[in-house]
Design a protein around this motif. Structure first.
Motif, PDB file in Angstrom:
ATOM      1  N   ALA A 101       0.988  -1.245  -0.044  1.00 31.12           N
ATOM      2  CA  ALA A 101       0.151  -0.057   0.075  1.00 31.12           C
ATOM      3  C   ALA A 101       1.258   0.964   0.374  1.00 31.12           C
ATOM      4  O   ALA A 101       0.676   1.885  -0.753  1.00 31.12           O
ATOM      5  N   GLY A 102       1.888   1.593   1.068  1.00 33.97           N
ATOM      6  CA  GLY A 102       3.048   1.997   1.066  1.00 33.97           C
ATOM      7  C   GLY A 102       3.407   2.714  -0.573  1.00 33.97           C
ATOM      8  O   GLY A 102       3.254   3.742  -1.417  1.00 33.97           O
ATOM      9  N   LEU A 103       4.167   1.564  -0.691  1.00 35.95           N
ATOM     10  CA  LEU A 103       4.558   1.916  -2.417  1.00 35.95           C
ATOM     11  C   LEU A 103       3.533   1.940  -3.352  1.00 35.95           C
ATOM     12  O   LEU A 103       4.059   3.206  -4.126  1.00 35.95           O
ATOM     13  N   GLY A 104       2.871   1.807  -3.662  1.00 37.32           N
ATOM     14  CA  GLY A 104       2.062   1.794  -4.385  1.00 37.32           C
ATOM     15  C   GLY A 104       0.286   2.502  -4.516  1.00 37.32           C
ATOM     16  O   GLY A 104       0.925   3.846  -5.423  1.00 37.32           O
ATOM     17  N   GLU A 105       0.372   3.181  -3.595  1.00 40.72           N
ATOM     18  CA  GLU A 105      -0.354   4.776  -2.834  1.00 40.72           C
ATOM     19  C   GLU A 105       0.363   5.864  -3.239  1.00 40.72           C
ATOM     20  O   GLU A 105      -0.087   6.414  -3.673  1.00 40.72           O
ATOM     21  N   GLU A 106       2.182   5.930  -3.177  1.00 37.88           N
ATOM     22  CA  GLU A 106       2.478   7.224  -2.758  1.00 37.88           C
ATOM     23  C   GLU A 106       3.014   7.227  -3.617  1.00 37.88           C
ATOM     24  O   GLU A 106       3.112   8.344  -3.791  1.00 37.88           O
ATOM     25  N   SER A 154      -3.965  12.130   3.805  1.00 41.21           N
ATOM     26  CA  SER A 154      -3.484  11.951   2.424  1.00 41.21           C
ATOM     27  C   SER A 154      -2.838  13.851   2.490  1.00 41.21           C
ATOM     28  O   SER A 154      -2.196  13.498   1.856  1.00 41.21           O
ATOM     29  N   VAL A 155      -2.776  14.420   2.947  1.00 44.34           N
ATOM     30  CA  VAL A 155      -2.906  16.238   3.248  1.00 44.34           C
ATOM     31  C   VAL A 155      -1.399  15.758   3.332  1.00 44.34           C
ATOM     32  O   VAL A 155      -0.287  16.261   3.135  1.00 44.34           O
ATOM     33  N   VAL A 156      -0.889  15.335   4.365  1.00 42.41           N
ATOM     34  CA  VAL A 156       0.053  15.087   5.461  1.00 42.41           C
ATOM     35  C   VAL A 156       1.046  14.142   4.813  1.00 42.41           C
ATOM     36  O   VAL A 156       1.936  13.820   4.250  1.00 42.41           O
ATOM     37  N   PHE A 157       0.367  13.110   3.791  1.00 41.81           N
ATOM     38  CA  PHE A 157       1.467  12.381   3.113  1.00 41.81           C
ATOM     39  C   PHE A 157       2.448  13.679   2.322  1.00 41.81           C
ATOM     40  O   PHE A 157       3.081  13.341   1.679  1.00 41.81           O
ATOM     41  N   ALA A 168      10.252   9.380   1.968  1.00 38.47           N
ATOM     42  CA  ALA A 168       9.783   9.360   2.893  1.00 38.47           C
ATOM     43  C   ALA A 168       8.358   9.044   2.656  1.00 38.47           C
ATOM     44  O   ALA A 168       7.697   8.396   4.237  1.00 38.47           O
ATOM     45  N   ALA A 169       7.732   9.920   2.442  1.00 38.20           N
ATOM     46  CA  ALA A 169       6.373   9.385   2.360  1.00 38.20           C
ATOM     47  C   ALA A 169       5.720   7.758   2.388  1.00 38.20           C
ATOM     48  O   ALA A 169       5.230   7.501   2.620  1.00 38.20           O
ATOM     49  N   ILE A 170       7.142   7.347   1.190  1.00 37.01           N
ATOM     50  CA  ILE A 170       6.138   5.704   0.919  1.00 37.01           C
ATOM     51  C   ILE A 170       6.641   5.443   2.395  1.00 37.01           C
ATOM     52  O   ILE A 170       5.385   4.425   2.446  1.00 37.01           O
ATOM     53  N   ILE A 171       7.754   5.352   3.440  1.00 38.99           N
ATOM     54  CA  ILE A 171       8.493   4.729   4.263  1.00 38.99           C
ATOM     55  C   ILE A 171       7.080   4.803   5.158  1.00 38.99           C
ATOM     56  O   ILE A 171       6.601   4.407   5.929  1.00 38.99           O
ATOM     57  N   VAL A 172       6.295   6.741   5.629  1.00 40.23           N
ATOM     58  CA  VAL A 172       5.038   7.031   6.502  1.00 40.23           C
ATOM     59  C   VAL A 172       4.418   6.105   6.378  1.00 40.23           C
ATOM     60  O   VAL A 172       3.693   5.755   7.205  1.00 40.23           O
ATOM     61  N   HIS A 173       3.914   5.985   4.524  1.00 38.20           N
ATOM     62  CA  HIS A 173       2.963   5.466   4.787  1.00 38.20           C
ATOM     63  C   HIS A 173       2.775   3.955   5.015  1.00 38.20           C
ATOM     64  O   HIS A 173       1.533   2.924   5.819  1.00 38.20           O
ATOM     65  N   ALA A 174       4.125   3.789   4.331  1.00 39.44           N
ATOM     66  CA  ALA A 174       3.880   1.791   4.842  1.00 39.44           C
ATOM     67  C   ALA A 174       3.762   1.338   6.588  1.00 39.44           C
ATOM     68  O   ALA A 174       3.994   0.659   7.189  1.00 39.44           O
TER      69      ALA A 174
END
Length: 196
Positions: A101-106, A154-157, A168-174
């Motif tokens: 999810a982190g990788l694909g969505e970001e 989403s705004v934070v990401f 960083a966004a990918i890692i935070v999301h994951a």
């Protein structure tokens, strides 16, 4: 409790990740102004992005452990737990689902769409993609609150992607998803979330 055969298989989550990554590549190839590689490494150095992403993940873990003790009995928390408990959360699956999810969505939302549509419209689309996952079948206070929460996340990401970088966004999301899925697994099993 649902049977294991009724759970959404990990394979389906990984396919969604591949589809989102492919869409990101197509969108950037067709509409992007910069080369795709520069979009991936935009921001701080990769080492700083990794460290900042892990720090945000650790802060979220602490907040989740403390917060889940107080909100576990609320209807919204139980609804989220029921929604995500449809996933096969056995073994290492929460980690693999979170990474996918982190990788694909970001890559799709922050790497491809946000440079084209801006942070606000991208966040609206992010909420719309999560309608099925959160079972938003009728409009009520819970749905509005959860929609606003997803929009805010989403705004934070998006801000992390802009000011720190996409890695960083990918890692935070994951990290956030891994923590949340482990909390859901513990709630489903009726155990304490202290070790989430």
């Amino acid at each position: 409790m649902e049977t294991e055969t009724a759970k959404t298989p990990l394979r389906q989550q990984l396919i969604i990740c591949v589809v989102f990554c492919a869409l990101a590549v197509v969108i950037i190839f067709l509409f992007g102004r910069k080369p795709y590689a520069s979009t991936l490494v935009h921001g701080l150095s990769p080492i700083y992005q990794i460290l900042i992403g892990l720090a945000f993940g650790a802060i979220y873990w602490v907040a989740s452990v403390l917060g889940s003790r107080y909100i576990a009995k609320r209807k919204a928390a139980q609804h989220i737990a029921e929604s995500y408990n449809r996933l096969n959360l056995s073994g290492w699956n929460p980690l693999w689902i979170a990474v996918a999810a982190g990788l694909g969505e970001e890559l799709l939302f922050r790497g491809a769409l946000q440079p084209l549509l801006g942070i606000w419209l991208t966040s609206v689309l992010f909420v719309l993609v999560h309608i099925r996952a959160y079972r938003f079948n009728k409009l009520n206070k819970r749905v509005l609150f959860q929609s606003f929460s997803i929009f805010a996340i989403s705004v934070v990401f998006g801000c992390v992607a802009i000011y720190v970088g996409l890695i960083a966004a990918i890692i935070v999301h994951a990290a956030m998803d891994a923590v949340a899925l482990n909390v859901v697994r513990r709630m489903a099993n009726g155990s304490s979330v202290a070790g989430a």
